[in-house]
Design a protein around this motif. Structure first.
Motif, PDB file in Angstrom:
ATOM      1  N   ALA A   1      88.551  58.163  43.741  1.00  0.00           N
ATOM      2  CA  ALA A   1      88.279  59.481  44.327  1.00  0.00           C
ATOM      3  C   ALA A   1      89.409  60.417  43.918  1.00  0.00           C
ATOM      4  CB  ALA A   1      88.180  59.378  45.843  1.00  0.00           C
ATOM      5  N   TRP A   2      89.208  61.171  42.848  1.00  0.00           N
ATOM      6  CA  TRP A   2      90.230  62.061  42.292  1.00  0.00           C
ATOM      7  C   TRP A   2      90.186  63.421  42.966  1.00  0.00           C
ATOM      8  CZ3 TRP A   2      93.733  60.201  38.933  1.00  0.00           C
ATOM      9  CH2 TRP A   2      93.433  59.007  38.281  1.00  0.00           C
ATOM     10  N   PHE A   3      91.347  64.046  43.122  1.00  0.00           N
ATOM     11  CA  PHE A   3      91.405  65.430  43.588  1.00  0.00           C
ATOM     12  C   PHE A   3      92.441  66.179  42.773  1.00  0.00           C
ATOM     13  CE2 PHE A   3      94.395  63.094  46.213  1.00  0.00           C
ATOM     14  CZ  PHE A   3      95.490  63.923  46.300  1.00  0.00           C
ATOM     15  N   LYS A   4      92.195  67.453  42.571  1.00  0.00           N
ATOM     16  CA  LYS A   4      93.082  68.273  41.746  1.00  0.00           C
ATOM     17  C   LYS A   4      94.299  68.692  42.557  1.00  0.00           C
ATOM     18  CE  LYS A   4      91.304  71.031  38.739  1.00  0.00           C
ATOM     19  NZ  LYS A   4      90.686  72.156  38.036  1.00  0.00           N
TER      20      LYS A   4
ATOM     21  N   GLY B   1      93.937  75.701  32.849  1.00  0.00           N
ATOM     22  CA  GLY B   1      95.168  75.406  32.113  1.00  0.00           C
ATOM     23  C   GLY B   1      95.684  74.025  32.406  1.00  0.00           C
ATOM     24  N   GLU B   2      96.948  73.926  32.692  1.00  0.00           N
ATOM     25  CA  GLU B   2      97.598  72.640  32.914  1.00  0.00           C
ATOM     26  C   GLU B   2      97.300  72.123  34.311  1.00  0.00           C
ATOM     27  OE1 GLU B   2     101.440  74.089  32.145  1.00  0.00           O
ATOM     28  OE2 GLU B   2     100.991  74.401  30.045  1.00  0.00           O
ATOM     29  N   CYS B   3      96.421  71.133  34.387  1.00  0.00           N
ATOM     30  CA  CYS B   3      96.000  70.599  35.680  1.00  0.00           C
ATOM     31  C   CYS B   3      96.157  69.089  35.711  1.00  0.00           C
ATOM     32  CB  CYS B   3      94.541  70.931  35.948  1.00  0.00           C
ATOM     33  SG  CYS B   3      94.173  72.688  35.961  1.00  0.00           S
ATOM     34  N   VAL B   4      96.555  68.576  36.840  1.00  0.00           N
ATOM     35  CA  VAL B   4      96.585  67.139  37.043  1.00  0.00           C
ATOM     36  C   VAL B   4      95.702  66.800  38.226  1.00  0.00           C
ATOM     37  CG1 VAL B   4      98.882  66.816  36.054  1.00  0.00           C
ATOM     38  CG2 VAL B   4      98.652  67.209  38.496  1.00  0.00           C
ATOM     39  N   GLU B   5      95.179  65.587  38.205  1.00  0.00           N
ATOM     40  CA  GLU B   5      94.404  65.064  39.310  1.00  0.00           C
ATOM     41  C   GLU B   5      95.091  63.812  39.814  1.00  0.00           C
ATOM     42  OE1 GLU B   5      89.866  66.382  38.393  1.00  0.00           O
ATOM     43  OE2 GLU B   5      90.563  64.574  37.402  1.00  0.00           O
ATOM     44  N   VAL B   6      94.947  63.548  41.097  1.00  0.00           N
ATOM     45  CA  VAL B   6      95.590  62.418  41.746  1.00  0.00           C
ATOM     46  C   VAL B   6      94.530  61.633  42.516  1.00  0.00           C
ATOM     47  CG1 VAL B   6      97.343  61.775  43.458  1.00  0.00           C
ATOM     48  CG2 VAL B   6      97.734  63.730  41.968  1.00  0.00           C
ATOM     49  N   ALA B   7      94.671  60.313  42.515  1.00  0.00           N
ATOM     50  CA  ALA B   7      93.804  59.442  43.317  1.00  0.00           C
ATOM     51  C   ALA B   7      94.692  58.422  44.017  1.00  0.00           C
ATOM     52  CB  ALA B   7      92.785  58.736  42.429  1.00  0.00           C
ATOM     53  N   ASN B   8      94.379  58.141  45.271  1.00  0.00           N
ATOM     54  CA  ASN B   8      95.143  57.163  46.049  1.00  0.00           C
ATOM     55  C   ASN B   8      94.346  55.876  46.192  1.00  0.00           C
ATOM     56  OD1 ASN B   8      97.378  58.877  46.826  1.00  0.00           O
ATOM     57  ND2 ASN B   8      95.902  59.971  48.075  1.00  0.00           N
TER      58      ASN B   8
ATOM     59  N   ARG C   1      96.212  61.694  36.417  1.00  0.00           N
ATOM     60  CA  ARG C   1      95.613  61.896  35.099  1.00  0.00           C
ATOM     61  C   ARG C   1      95.514  63.378  34.793  1.00  0.00           C
ATOM     62  NH1 ARG C   1      89.204  60.439  36.060  1.00  0.00           N
ATOM     63  NH2 ARG C   1      88.716  62.252  37.352  1.00  0.00           N
ATOM     64  N   ASP C   2      95.291  63.689  33.529  1.00  0.00           N
ATOM     65  CA  ASP C   2      95.072  65.055  33.061  1.00  0.00           C
ATOM     66  C   ASP C   2      93.628  65.425  33.384  1.00  0.00           C
ATOM     67  OD1 ASP C   2      94.599  67.403  31.619  1.00  0.00           O
ATOM     68  OD2 ASP C   2      95.550  66.670  29.795  1.00  0.00           O
ATOM     69  N   SER C   3      93.417  66.484  34.135  1.00  0.00           N
ATOM     70  CA  SER C   3      92.056  66.848  34.540  1.00  0.00           C
ATOM     71  C   SER C   3      91.195  67.294  33.368  1.00  0.00           C
ATOM     72  CB  SER C   3      92.086  67.945  35.608  1.00  0.00           C
ATOM     73  OG  SER C   3      92.635  69.127  35.076  1.00  0.00           O
TER      74      SER C   3
ATOM     75  N   ASN D   1      91.194  65.716  30.490  1.00  0.00           N
ATOM     76  CA  ASN D   1      90.900  64.519  29.707  1.00  0.00           C
ATOM     77  C   ASN D   1      90.673  63.349  30.665  1.00  0.00           C
ATOM     78  OD1 ASN D   1      90.634  62.590  27.740  1.00  0.00           O
ATOM     79  ND2 ASN D   1      92.759  62.654  27.082  1.00  0.00           N
ATOM     80  N   LYS D   2      89.587  63.390  31.398  1.00  0.00           N
ATOM     81  CA  LYS D   2      89.322  62.410  32.449  1.00  0.00           C
ATOM     82  C   LYS D   2      89.205  60.979  31.926  1.00  0.00           C
ATOM     83  CE  LYS D   2      87.027  65.877  35.275  1.00  0.00           C
ATOM     84  NZ  LYS D   2      87.992  66.171  36.252  1.00  0.00           N
ATOM     85  N   ALA D   3      88.837  60.812  30.678  1.00  0.00           N
ATOM     86  CA  ALA D   3      88.718  59.470  30.095  1.00  0.00           C
ATOM     87  C   ALA D   3      90.027  59.021  29.451  1.00  0.00           C
ATOM     88  CB  ALA D   3      87.598  59.446  29.066  1.00  0.00           C
ATOM     89  N   GLY D   4      91.030  59.859  29.471  1.00  0.00           N
ATOM     90  CA  GLY D   4      92.311  59.542  28.837  1.00  0.00           C
ATOM     91  C   GLY D   4      93.182  58.635  29.686  1.00  0.00           C
ATOM     92  N   ALA D   5      94.435  58.589  29.328  1.00  0.00           N
ATOM     93  CA  ALA D   5      95.403  57.715  29.993  1.00  0.00           C
ATOM     94  C   ALA D   5      95.593  58.092  31.460  1.00  0.00           C
ATOM     95  CB  ALA D   5      96.738  57.799  29.272  1.00  0.00           C
ATOM     96  N   THR D   6      95.888  57.096  32.254  1.00  0.00           N
ATOM     97  CA  THR D   6      96.166  57.265  33.674  1.00  0.00           C
ATOM     98  C   THR D   6      97.524  56.647  33.981  1.00  0.00           C
ATOM     99  OG1 THR D   6      93.812  57.088  34.201  1.00  0.00           O
ATOM    100  CG2 THR D   6      95.339  56.730  35.991  1.00  0.00           C
ATOM    101  N   LEU D   7      98.353  57.369  34.695  1.00  0.00           N
ATOM    102  CA  LEU D   7      99.633  56.829  35.155  1.00  0.00           C
ATOM    103  C   LEU D   7      99.461  56.354  36.592  1.00  0.00           C
ATOM    104  CD1 LEU D   7     102.040  59.607  33.851  1.00  0.00           C
ATOM    105  CD2 LEU D   7     101.565  57.387  32.806  1.00  0.00           C
ATOM    106  N   SER D   8     100.085  55.242  36.921  1.00  0.00           N
ATOM    107  CA  SER D   8     100.002  54.698  38.275  1.00  0.00           C
ATOM    108  C   SER D   8     101.401  54.391  38.788  1.00  0.00           C
ATOM    109  CB  SER D   8      99.161  53.426  38.287  1.00  0.00           C
ATOM    110  OG  SER D   8      97.854  53.701  37.853  1.00  0.00           O
ATOM    111  N   PHE D   9     101.628  54.714  40.049  1.00  0.00           N
ATOM    112  CA  PHE D   9     102.932  54.532  40.676  1.00  0.00           C
ATOM    113  C   PHE D   9     102.750  53.877  42.029  1.00  0.00           C
ATOM    114  CE2 PHE D   9     102.903  58.355  38.099  1.00  0.00           C
ATOM    115  CZ  PHE D   9     104.007  58.181  37.282  1.00  0.00           C
ATOM    116  N   ASP D  10     103.732  53.070  42.435  1.00  0.00           N
ATOM    117  CA  ASP D  10     103.662  52.572  43.803  1.00  0.00           C
ATOM    118  C   ASP D  10     104.004  53.736  44.739  1.00  0.00           C
ATOM    119  OD1 ASP D  10     106.532  52.616  44.438  1.00  0.00           O
ATOM    120  OD2 ASP D  10     106.712  50.800  43.235  1.00  0.00           O
ATOM    121  N   ALA D  11     103.635  53.605  45.994  1.00  0.00           N
ATOM    122  CA  ALA D  11     103.764  54.705  46.953  1.00  0.00           C
ATOM    123  C   ALA D  11     105.213  55.178  47.103  1.00  0.00           C
ATOM    124  CB  ALA D  11     103.190  54.288  48.301  1.00  0.00           C
TER     125      ALA D  11
END
Length: 67
Positions: A14-17, A26-33, A41-43, A45-55
């Motif tokens: 469930a992504w949100f901008k 322009g330059e937008c990122v989306e975040v999912a928890n 991820r880059d909004s 390029n939704k099929a592109g790379a995704t970065l993941s971080f611990d909380a």
């Protein structure tokens, strides 16, 4: 960087901008928890790379970026 939860692809999340992203496409990122992780991820390029971080690391980044 970590992987998306087992059995889930980035498209299943469930992504949100970001509220700081420009509304003009322009330059937008989306975040999912997910449990214990935050994915980014880059909004444009939704099929592109995704970065993941611990909380904890995500909270540290957000605190740093807000100054």
């Amino acid at each position: 960087m970590s992987k998306v939860a087992a059995g889930r692809s980035p498209q299943d999340l469930a992504w949100f901008k970001s509220s700081y992203s420009a509304g003009d496409g322009g330059e937008c990122v989306e975040v999912a928890n997910t449990v214990g992780s935050v994915h980014v991820r880059d909004s444009k390029n939704k099929a592109g790379a995704t970065l993941s971080f611990d909380a904890e690391r995500w909270a540290t980044f957000v605190a740093f970026a807000s100054h």
